[in-house]
Motif scaffolding. Structure first.
Motif, PDB file in Angstrom:
ATOM      1  N   LYS A   1       8.168  14.130  -4.535  1.00  0.00           N
ATOM      2  CA  LYS A   1       7.149  14.191  -3.867  1.00  0.00           C
ATOM      3  C   LYS A   1       6.366  12.879  -4.049  1.00  0.00           C
ATOM      4  N   ASP A   2       6.773  11.898  -4.447  1.00  0.00           N
ATOM      5  CA  ASP A   2       5.935  10.847  -4.603  1.00  0.00           C
ATOM      6  C   ASP A   2       6.207   9.914  -3.331  1.00  0.00           C
ATOM      7  N   ILE A   3       5.898  10.079  -2.231  1.00  0.00           N
ATOM      8  CA  ILE A   3       6.371   9.475  -0.831  1.00  0.00           C
ATOM      9  C   ILE A   3       5.235   8.964  -0.006  1.00  0.00           C
ATOM     10  N   ILE A   4       4.091   8.633  -0.838  1.00  0.00           N
ATOM     11  CA  ILE A   4       3.122   7.937   0.309  1.00  0.00           C
ATOM     12  C   ILE A   4       2.663   6.356  -0.384  1.00  0.00           C
ATOM     13  N   ALA A   5       2.174   5.813   0.382  1.00  0.00           N
ATOM     14  CA  ALA A   5       1.779   4.571   0.087  1.00  0.00           C
ATOM     15  C   ALA A   5       0.279   4.336   0.646  1.00  0.00           C
ATOM     16  N   ILE A   6      -0.560   3.610  -0.116  1.00  0.00           N
ATOM     17  CA  ILE A   6      -2.088   3.618   0.335  1.00  0.00           C
ATOM     18  C   ILE A   6      -2.356   2.216   0.538  1.00  0.00           C
ATOM     19  N   LYS A   7      -3.137   2.185   1.655  1.00  0.00           N
ATOM     20  CA  LYS A   7      -3.741   0.801   2.074  1.00  0.00           C
ATOM     21  C   LYS A   7      -4.870   0.658   1.308  1.00  0.00           C
ATOM     22  N   PHE A   8      -4.929  -0.405   0.584  1.00  0.00           N
ATOM     23  CA  PHE A   8      -5.994  -0.878  -0.428  1.00  0.00           C
ATOM     24  C   PHE A   8      -7.174  -1.473   0.574  1.00  0.00           C
ATOM     25  N   LYS A   9      -8.231  -0.907   0.180  1.00  0.00           N
ATOM     26  CA  LYS A   9      -9.593  -1.352   0.970  1.00  0.00           C
ATOM     27  C   LYS A   9      -9.727  -3.035   0.740  1.00  0.00           C
ATOM     28  N   CYS A  10      -9.528  -3.347  -0.637  1.00  0.00           N
ATOM     29  CA  CYS A  10      -9.614  -4.775  -1.169  1.00  0.00           C
ATOM     30  C   CYS A  10      -8.857  -5.831  -0.545  1.00  0.00           C
ATOM     31  N   CYS A  11      -7.464  -5.319  -0.156  1.00  0.00           N
ATOM     32  CA  CYS A  11      -6.586  -6.288   0.468  1.00  0.00           C
ATOM     33  C   CYS A  11      -5.840  -5.973   1.447  1.00  0.00           C
ATOM     34  N   ASN A  12      -6.194  -4.826   2.007  1.00  0.00           N
ATOM     35  CA  ASN A  12      -5.573  -4.564   3.153  1.00  0.00           C
ATOM     36  C   ASN A  12      -3.866  -4.209   3.309  1.00  0.00           C
ATOM     37  N   ARG A  13      -3.505  -4.115   1.965  1.00  0.00           N
ATOM     38  CA  ARG A  13      -2.010  -4.218   1.870  1.00  0.00           C
ATOM     39  C   ARG A  13      -1.673  -2.694   1.502  1.00  0.00           C
ATOM     40  N   TYR A  14      -0.385  -2.279   1.532  1.00  0.00           N
ATOM     41  CA  TYR A  14      -0.020  -1.047   1.052  1.00  0.00           C
ATOM     42  C   TYR A  14       0.683  -1.029  -0.337  1.00  0.00           C
ATOM     43  N   TYR A  15       0.507  -0.094  -1.128  1.00  0.00           N
ATOM     44  CA  TYR A  15       1.036  -0.062  -2.404  1.00  0.00           C
ATOM     45  C   TYR A  15       1.251   1.405  -2.693  1.00  0.00           C
ATOM     46  N   PRO A  16       2.388   1.652  -3.267  1.00  0.00           N
ATOM     47  CA  PRO A  16       2.602   3.216  -3.804  1.00  0.00           C
ATOM     48  C   PRO A  16       1.724   3.693  -4.846  1.00  0.00           C
ATOM     49  N   CYS A  17       1.002   2.940  -5.695  1.00  0.00           N
ATOM     50  CA  CYS A  17       0.171   3.379  -6.563  1.00  0.00           C
ATOM     51  C   CYS A  17      -0.824   2.256  -6.937  1.00  0.00           C
ATOM     52  N   TYR A  18      -1.660   2.839  -7.800  1.00  0.00           N
ATOM     53  CA  TYR A  18      -2.904   1.576  -8.296  1.00  0.00           C
ATOM     54  C   TYR A  18      -1.898   0.884  -9.394  1.00  0.00           C
ATOM     55  N   LYS A  19      -1.217   1.451 -10.064  1.00  0.00           N
ATOM     56  CA  LYS A  19      -0.381   0.681 -11.166  1.00  0.00           C
ATOM     57  C   LYS A  19       0.244  -0.440 -10.436  1.00  0.00           C
ATOM     58  N   CYS A  20       0.837  -0.319  -9.290  1.00  0.00           N
ATOM     59  CA  CYS A  20       1.711  -1.258  -8.665  1.00  0.00           C
ATOM     60  C   CYS A  20       0.508  -2.519  -8.291  1.00  0.00           C
ATOM     61  N   HIS A  21      -0.731  -2.000  -7.599  1.00  0.00           N
ATOM     62  CA  HIS A  21      -1.551  -3.016  -7.267  1.00  0.00           C
ATOM     63  C   HIS A  21      -2.112  -3.842  -8.601  1.00  0.00           C
ATOM     64  N   GLU A  22      -2.376  -3.173  -9.605  1.00  0.00           N
ATOM     65  CA  GLU A  22      -2.888  -3.717 -10.953  1.00  0.00           C
ATOM     66  C   GLU A  22      -1.731  -4.899 -11.289  1.00  0.00           C
ATOM     67  N   GLU A  23      -0.534  -4.407 -11.144  1.00  0.00           N
ATOM     68  CA  GLU A  23       0.575  -5.630 -11.470  1.00  0.00           C
ATOM     69  C   GLU A  23       0.792  -6.492 -10.480  1.00  0.00           C
ATOM     70  N   HIS A  24       0.714  -6.242  -9.382  1.00  0.00           N
ATOM     71  CA  HIS A  24       1.152  -7.348  -8.345  1.00  0.00           C
ATOM     72  C   HIS A  24      -0.176  -8.114  -7.463  1.00  0.00           C
ATOM     73  N   ALA A  25      -1.249  -7.539  -7.705  1.00  0.00           N
ATOM     74  CA  ALA A  25      -2.402  -8.063  -6.885  1.00  0.00           C
ATOM     75  C   ALA A  25      -3.202  -9.297  -7.892  1.00  0.00           C
ATOM     76  N   ASP A  26      -4.031  -9.899  -7.425  1.00  0.00           N
ATOM     77  CA  ASP A  26      -4.609 -10.953  -8.243  1.00  0.00           C
ATOM     78  C   ASP A  26      -6.159 -10.587  -8.383  1.00  0.00           C
ATOM     79  N   HIS A  27      -6.406  -9.275  -7.996  1.00  0.00           N
ATOM     80  CA  HIS A  27      -8.038  -8.827  -7.786  1.00  0.00           C
ATOM     81  C   HIS A  27      -8.068  -7.422  -8.227  1.00  0.00           C
ATOM     82  N   ARG A  28      -9.121  -7.015  -8.426  1.00  0.00           N
ATOM     83  CA  ARG A  28      -9.352  -5.485  -8.767  1.00  0.00           C
ATOM     84  C   ARG A  28      -9.561  -4.617  -7.598  1.00  0.00           C
TER      85      ARG A  28
END
Length: 107
Positions: free
Chosen positions: A22-49
């Motif tokens: 059931k883990d089949i969504i990606a979220i467009k993050f407000k801060c960077c306008n990029r889609y990530y599967p989860c917040y942990k992916c954002h934390e590991e791959h983005a250079d901002h909060r």
């Protein structure tokens, strides 16, 4: 096809952190306008909060179904457990992470 960032493990947006059926969504993050599967992916791959979506922007198309690639608004996503297009089930456990992704009014 939409570019998804993070530690992706398949073509339905599952990642190394969340990869159940059931883990089949990606979220467009407000801060960077990029889609990530989860917040942990954002934390590991983005250079901002992470900056959560403000409630007045919940009509923004910011959720992507990894199964059929239909975009949902935040309101649509928060009010359903399945993709309105392909009926794929979304992980109900994701609601625990809503405060990370979305500004929620406390009552």
């Amino acid at each position: 096809m939409m570019k998804i960032y993070g530690s992706i493990v398949d073509d339905e947006t599952r990642c190394t952190h969340y990869h159940s059926e059931k883990d089949i969504i990606a979220i467009k993050f407000k801060c960077c306008n990029r889609y990530y599967p989860c917040y942990k992916c954002h934390e590991e791959h983005a250079d901002h909060r992470i900056k959560p979506w403000p409630e007045q922007q919940f009509d923004e198309s910011a959720i992507l179904c990894g199964r059929c690639h239909t975009k949902l608004t935040i309101h649509q996503y928060m009010r359903t457990t399945n993709c309105p297009n392909c009926q794929a089930s979304f992980n109900a456990g994701c609601t625990a992470h809503y405060p990370i992704y979305f500004e929620l009014q406390t009552k």
